[in-house]
Scaffold this active site. Structure first.
Site, PDB file in Angstrom:
ATOM      1  CE  LYS A  33       2.986 -12.400 -28.672  1.00 41.45           C
ATOM      2  NZ  LYS A  33       1.632 -13.577 -28.339  1.00 41.45           N
ATOM      3  CG  ASP A  60       3.233 -17.018 -29.820  1.00 42.47           C
ATOM      4  OD1 ASP A  60       3.665 -17.579 -29.080  1.00 42.47           O
ATOM      5  OD2 ASP A  60       2.762 -15.773 -28.939  1.00 42.47           O
ATOM      6  CE  LYS A  62       2.999 -19.873 -26.374  1.00 46.10           C
ATOM      7  NZ  LYS A  62       2.188 -18.309 -26.624  1.00 46.10           N
ATOM      8  CG  ASP A  65       0.662 -32.858 -33.343  1.00 45.10           C
ATOM      9  OD1 ASP A  65       0.460 -33.809 -32.941  1.00 45.10           O
ATOM     10  OD2 ASP A  65      -0.584 -32.006 -33.840  1.00 45.10           O
ATOM     11  CB  THR A 119       4.495 -16.775 -17.597  1.00 46.04           C
ATOM     12  OG1 THR A 119       4.180 -16.442 -18.169  1.00 46.04           O
ATOM     13  CG2 THR A 119       6.156 -16.292 -17.446  1.00 46.04           C
ATOM     14  NE  ARG A 210      -2.365  -5.841 -21.980  1.00 45.55           N
ATOM     15  CZ  ARG A 210      -2.438  -6.948 -21.028  1.00 45.55           C
ATOM     16  NH1 ARG A 210      -3.641  -6.769 -20.432  1.00 45.55           N
ATOM     17  NH2 ARG A 210      -1.104  -7.482 -20.819  1.00 45.55           N
TER      18      ARG A 210
HETATM   19  O1  C5P Z   1       0.206  -5.769 -23.279  1.00 49.91           O
HETATM   20  P1  C5P Z   1       1.346  -7.033 -23.004  1.00 49.91           P
HETATM   21  O2  C5P Z   1       2.720  -6.454 -22.698  1.00 49.91           O
HETATM   22  O3  C5P Z   1       0.962  -7.858 -21.646  1.00 49.91           O
HETATM   23  O4  C5P Z   1       1.473  -8.625 -23.868  1.00 49.91           O
HETATM   24  C1  C5P Z   1       2.069  -9.508 -23.937  1.00 49.91           C
HETATM   25  C2  C5P Z   1       2.174 -10.690 -24.615  1.00 49.91           C
HETATM   26  O5  C5P Z   1       3.539 -11.723 -24.811  1.00 49.91           O
HETATM   27  C3  C5P Z   1       0.844 -10.675 -25.396  1.00 49.91           C
HETATM   28  O6  C5P Z   1       0.776 -12.216 -26.726  1.00 49.91           O
HETATM   29  C4  C5P Z   1       0.665 -12.491 -23.870  1.00 49.91           C
HETATM   30  O7  C5P Z   1      -0.004 -13.090 -24.643  1.00 49.91           O
HETATM   31  C5  C5P Z   1       1.994 -12.812 -24.507  1.00 49.91           C
HETATM   32  N1  C5P Z   1       3.142 -13.193 -23.061  1.00 49.91           N
HETATM   33  C6  C5P Z   1       2.928 -13.323 -22.340  1.00 49.91           C
HETATM   34  N2  C5P Z   1       3.752 -13.774 -20.870  1.00 49.91           N
HETATM   35  C7  C5P Z   1       4.473 -15.265 -21.667  1.00 49.91           C
HETATM   36  C8  C5P Z   1       4.353 -15.423 -23.062  1.00 49.91           C
HETATM   37  C9  C5P Z   1       3.867 -14.496 -23.557  1.00 49.91           C
HETATM   38  O8  C5P Z   1       2.673 -12.504 -21.650  1.00 49.91           O
HETATM   39  N3  C5P Z   1       4.283 -15.645 -21.068  1.00 49.91           N
END
Ligand code: C5P
Length: 236
Positions: A33, A60, A62, A65, A119, A210
């Protein structure tokens, strides 16, 4: 052909860091992503490089517009060769439908996904915008609008998967972040699910950052999670 269900977010601000990580990953085990931070820095050149290395890319950005602007941006993303691209469902059905029509004209048609309610937003944040219903109701409303506009699916919390799957059918793609394998840190994610739980609930693709990107051995982490997903998939 492999159909990896893990999407690894490249949450970096330089191309070098992203390229260093992907040397430790495999396109048959994950997709990638690219979000606003990395894209603003490294742009389409990096995306093309990642595609050349065999990875499917979820762009991604998003988009949100006026319909023509979003549709043209989605068309360019299709030409770039990305696998998935997304738009804010709150841009409305006209915006989403036009985006779909534009990418359908392309020889390569990416999956087109809607973003419902971020979220990071709670009931109070919705109320500030004049939206009086619950977060869950608004997610359902926007996901239904996304489906009616002919898009392929939505990004959602793993906790919303069952409700959306039950209401929108099995073809509608559900992409879920907030995933943590048992035993790993939640970091700043508040309501998490394990990969197995999310797949069992009906999720199609899991965005997992992560636990893979910060692992001492990213490829081993990826393999372990892939195994957990395969085991859960056979029980769905
Ligand atoms: O490291 P981690 O697993 O928390 O990363 C989650 C990824 O998903 C990040 O790029 C975060 O910005 C994205 N994301 C999220 N929650 C959302 C939409 C996107 O954690 N509702």
């Amino acid at each position: 052909m492999s159909n990896p269900r893990i999407i690894v977010p490249l949450d970096f601000n330089t191309a070098e860091q992203a390229l260093q990580l992907i040397e430790k990953l495999q396109p048959d085990l994950c997709r990638l992503k690219v979000g606003k931070e990395l894209f603003t820095k490294a742009g389409p050149v990096l995306v093309e490089k990642l595609i050349e290395k065999g990875f499917d890319i979820f762009l991604d950005l998003k988009f949100h517009d006026i319909p023509t602007t979003v549709a043209k941006a989605c068309a360019v993303a299709a030409d770039l060769g990305v696998w998935m691209v997304n738009v804010h469902a709150s841009g409305g059905s006209e915006m989403m439908s036009l985006a779909r029509e534009e990418i359908e004209k392309k020889s390569h048609r990416p999956l087109l996904i809607g973003v419902t309610i971020l979220t990071s937003m709670n009931q109070q944040a919705l109320a500030e915008l004049g939206i009086q219903c619950s977060v869950e109701e608004q997610v359902m409303r926007l996901a239904q609008l996304t489906s009616d506009a002919g898009l392929d699916g939505v990004v959602c919390s793993a906790h919303e998967v069952k409700m959306l799957r039950d209401n929108l059918g099995k073809e509608f793609k559900l992409v879920t972040p907030g995933i943590r394998p048992g035993g790993s840190s939640n970091d700043d994610q508040k309501r998490v699910m394990t990969p197995g739980q999310a797949i069992s609930a009906g999720s199609d693709y899991l965005v997992i950052g992560r636990p893979i990107t910060q692992a001492a051995d990213p490829i081993q982490a990826l393999k372990d999670i892939s195994e957990e997903i395969s085991a859960a998939s056979t029980n769905v």
